[in-house]
Scaffold this motif. Structure first.
Motif, PDB file in Angstrom:
ATOM      1  N   LEU A 129      -4.043   8.557  11.751  1.00 54.51           N
ATOM      2  CA  LEU A 129      -4.387   8.745  13.160  1.00 54.51           C
ATOM      3  C   LEU A 129      -5.473   9.811  13.313  1.00 54.51           C
ATOM      4  CD1 LEU A 129      -3.693   7.826  16.040  1.00 54.51           C
ATOM      5  CD2 LEU A 129      -1.995   9.669  16.130  1.00 54.51           C
ATOM      6  N   CYS A 130      -5.362  10.902  12.549  1.00 57.67           N
ATOM      7  CA  CYS A 130      -6.390  11.958  12.591  1.00 57.67           C
ATOM      8  C   CYS A 130      -7.741  11.411  12.127  1.00 57.67           C
ATOM      9  CB  CYS A 130      -5.976  13.135  11.703  1.00 57.67           C
ATOM     10  SG  CYS A 130      -4.514  14.030  12.273  1.00 57.67           S
ATOM     11  N   GLY A 131      -7.727  10.645  11.046  1.00 60.68           N
ATOM     12  CA  GLY A 131      -8.966  10.061  10.540  1.00 60.68           C
ATOM     13  C   GLY A 131      -9.596   9.109  11.536  1.00 60.68           C
ATOM     14  N   LEU A 132      -8.776   8.270  12.169  1.00 61.44           N
ATOM     15  CA  LEU A 132      -9.281   7.346  13.180  1.00 61.44           C
ATOM     16  C   LEU A 132      -9.890   8.093  14.362  1.00 61.44           C
ATOM     17  CD1 LEU A 132      -6.572   4.533  13.358  1.00 61.44           C
ATOM     18  CD2 LEU A 132      -8.991   4.232  12.843  1.00 61.44           C
ATOM     19  N   ALA A 133      -9.203   9.155  14.813  1.00 61.02           N
ATOM     20  CA  ALA A 133      -9.682   9.913  15.966  1.00 61.02           C
ATOM     21  C   ALA A 133     -11.028  10.576  15.678  1.00 61.02           C
ATOM     22  CB  ALA A 133      -8.643  10.966  16.364  1.00 61.02           C
ATOM     23  N   VAL A 134     -11.135  11.227  14.523  1.00 70.06           N
ATOM     24  CA  VAL A 134     -12.395  11.890  14.161  1.00 70.06           C
ATOM     25  C   VAL A 134     -13.499  10.859  13.985  1.00 70.06           C
ATOM     26  CG1 VAL A 134     -13.566  13.262  12.397  1.00 70.06           C
ATOM     27  CG2 VAL A 134     -11.249  13.882  13.118  1.00 70.06           C
ATOM     28  N   GLY A 135     -13.202   9.782  13.256  1.00 73.51           N
ATOM     29  CA  GLY A 135     -14.213   8.746  13.019  1.00 73.51           C
ATOM     30  C   GLY A 135     -14.674   8.083  14.297  1.00 73.51           C
ATOM     31  N   ALA A 136     -13.738   7.795  15.199  1.00 75.81           N
ATOM     32  CA  ALA A 136     -14.088   7.150  16.469  1.00 75.81           C
ATOM     33  C   ALA A 136     -14.951   8.068  17.327  1.00 75.81           C
ATOM     34  CB  ALA A 136     -12.821   6.763  17.226  1.00 75.81           C
ATOM     35  N   LEU A 137     -14.596   9.348  17.376  1.00 72.74           N
ATOM     36  CA  LEU A 137     -15.355  10.306  18.182  1.00 72.74           C
ATOM     37  C   LEU A 137     -16.793  10.428  17.680  1.00 72.74           C
ATOM     38  CD1 LEU A 137     -15.427  12.454  20.416  1.00 72.74           C
ATOM     39  CD2 LEU A 137     -14.616  14.126  18.734  1.00 72.74           C
ATOM     40  N   VAL A 138     -16.960  10.581  16.378  1.00 74.10           N
ATOM     41  CA  VAL A 138     -18.307  10.709  15.802  1.00 74.10           C
ATOM     42  C   VAL A 138     -19.100   9.424  16.012  1.00 74.10           C
ATOM     43  CG1 VAL A 138     -19.614  11.032  13.666  1.00 74.10           C
ATOM     44  CG2 VAL A 138     -17.582  12.430  14.108  1.00 74.10           C
TER      45      VAL A 138
END
Length: 464
Positions: A198-207
């Motif tokens: 979930l953390c990886g998805l959130a960071v990747g989506a934001l960038v």
């Protein structure tokens, strides 16, 4: 964890369980929305009808998940299994829906009847549990991971139909997600490690959004509220040909589900008895019958979520049950679902590579525990199963000229792995599986030397 409670049955603190459930939701959402979108487009649905179909699919997916995870009476395998619409249903549903005079009402009727038939044959499926020893389940889990990896690669390259597939920017986002997942596992607390995807998805989506890769138009256009109602597309109709077409697909999915239930049981270290296999198949049938009422489709386990169970290390079925409940709620609020759907494909690709690779690794780990030294047939079973099961992935054109009726079986590496490994194990090891023959002299590699039991016997004789 309370003493004596298996991790599968553990109820976690509310905040932790909610965060983990949202992680499962984020992973399974894209697969859940893709099938109704494809079918709605093929059947010529309007935008409002497409939204209704997606909403009904989410609602039924939530019900199916609750049935499998919590269960009641003799329904539900009671494992951390997220249920959803299988891609294996797409071609059959489109074929039935485009038949003259059939349409979506005929699809609903066929799925309802098919679900009832699956419930009736569930006891038979349960008795097949003994044909799935470790050498079989290890092949199945490996096939699951490898079959899913091309999906992750597609996402990492920008998604299906991307005009700039494989753009370095897309690949960089996927790599960023992988780095975040690794960092969370290496340096994060226990909770952060559990929520690494979930953390990886959130960071990747934001960038990705900051670099203009996201499209928020569907979020703005989605309605705030919609209510899934029975028979929204009219009363179901019943005919022999649509029913037989859908039933064949559901029977193939039943074979796949049996392998999945037993394999997931191995992954979470919980023995799946024949009765549980039957209960899981029965729940699939009931969920599909209910889905027919709401214009839904046949439901089986979401393979994507298996990787998340392994990667997070959280085996609680109550986490997945909460995810199912959230799915039911999301069905009423399309705008929230549209936000999840707006996650850029490259971010999903990075998460997918991690999760699906973990599933394949779990299968390899399981196969490493198989006795090859004392049973030379096991190596043949694994080698031939994987070589044949990977044909639909590595060389799909090889099988295209085979009869059409066989395509529903041959398109899936998981189904092929299931059928081939069970058949070879029966032929070479017998109905008792590989365990019964592991130490038999005729099944042992002559170069491997005496078995442990034989060494012990030799020592006793020497002492005498």
């Amino acid at each position: 964890m309370a003493k004596g409670i298996h991790p599968v049955d553990e109820v976690l603190p509310v905040r932790q369980m909610l965060a983990l459930a949202l992680q499962h939701l984020a992973v399974s959402y894209v697969g859940s929305v893709a099938v109704p979108l494809i079918i709605a487009s093929a059947l010529g649905f309007s935008q409002s009808e497409t939204i209704l179909l997606i909403s009904a699919t989410f609602f039924c997916s939530g019900i199916a998940t609750l049935l499998q995870t919590i269960g009641f009476w003799r329904f539900g395998v009671r494992l951390p299994i997220m249920n959803g619409v299988a891609f294996s249903s797409v071609s059959a549903i489109i074929a039935v829906g485009t038949m003259p005079g059939v349409g979506i009402a005929g699809v609903c009727g066929a799925v309802m009847l098919g679900g009832v038939c699956i419930m009736l044959i569930a006891p038979i499926a349960g008795r097949l549990r003994r044909f799935f020893p470790p050498v079989v389940t290890g092949c199945i889990v490996t096939a699951i991971g490898v079959q899913l990896l091309p999906v992750a690669y597609q996402w990492a390259g920008g998604g299906h139909g991307s005009a700039n597939f494989g753009n370095p920017g897309y690949l960089a986002i996927a790599m960023l997600v992988l780095i975040v997942i690794l960092a969370c596992n290496r340096f994060g607390s226990a909770l952060v490690s559990n929520l690494a995807v979930l953390c990886g998805l959130a960071v990747g989506a934001l960038v990705a959004v900051l670099f203009g890769m996201g499209d928020l138009t569907p979020v703005r256009e989605a309605p705030w509220l919609i209510v899934p109602t029975p028979f929204e597309f009219g009363l179901p109709t019943f005919a022999i040909l649509p029913f037989v077409t859908i039933l064949i697909v559901m029977l193939v999915q039943t074979v796949e589900s049996m392998g999945l239930f037993i394999s997931i049981g191995d992954i979470v270290d919980k023995e799946v008895a024949p009765e549980q296999v039957a209960d899981g198949i029965r729940a699939n049938g009931l969920a599909s019958a209910v889905a027919g009422v709401f214009a839904g489709f046949p439901f089986i386990a979401h393979m994507e979520n298996v990787g998340l169970v392994i990667l997070s290390g959280v085996r609680s079925r109550w986490v997945v049950a909460l995810c199912g409940l959230i799915f039911c709620v999301v069905a009423f609020f399309p705008k929230f679902g549209a936000i999840l759907a707006a996650v850029p494909a490259p971010a999903l690709g990075g998460a997918g590579i991690a999760m699906f690779g973990i599933v394949a690794a779990a299968g390899i780990q399981s196969l490493a525990k198989v006795d090859y030294a004392n049973n030379r047939y096991n190596m043949l079973i694994v080698a031939l199963t994987l070589a044949i099961a990977f044909i639909p992935i590595l060389s799909p054109g090889l099988l295209e000229q085979l009869p059409k009726w066989s395509q529903s079986v041959l398109h899936s590496s998981v189904v092929v792995a299931c059928l081939v490994s069970v058949t070879l194990n029966l032929l070479l090891n017998g109905a008792g599986g590989d365990c019964d023959h592991a130490h038999h002299p005729l099944h042992r590699n002559p170069e491997s030397g005496p078995s442990t039991d034989e060494l012990g016997s030799m020592k006793m004789q020497a002492n005498v």
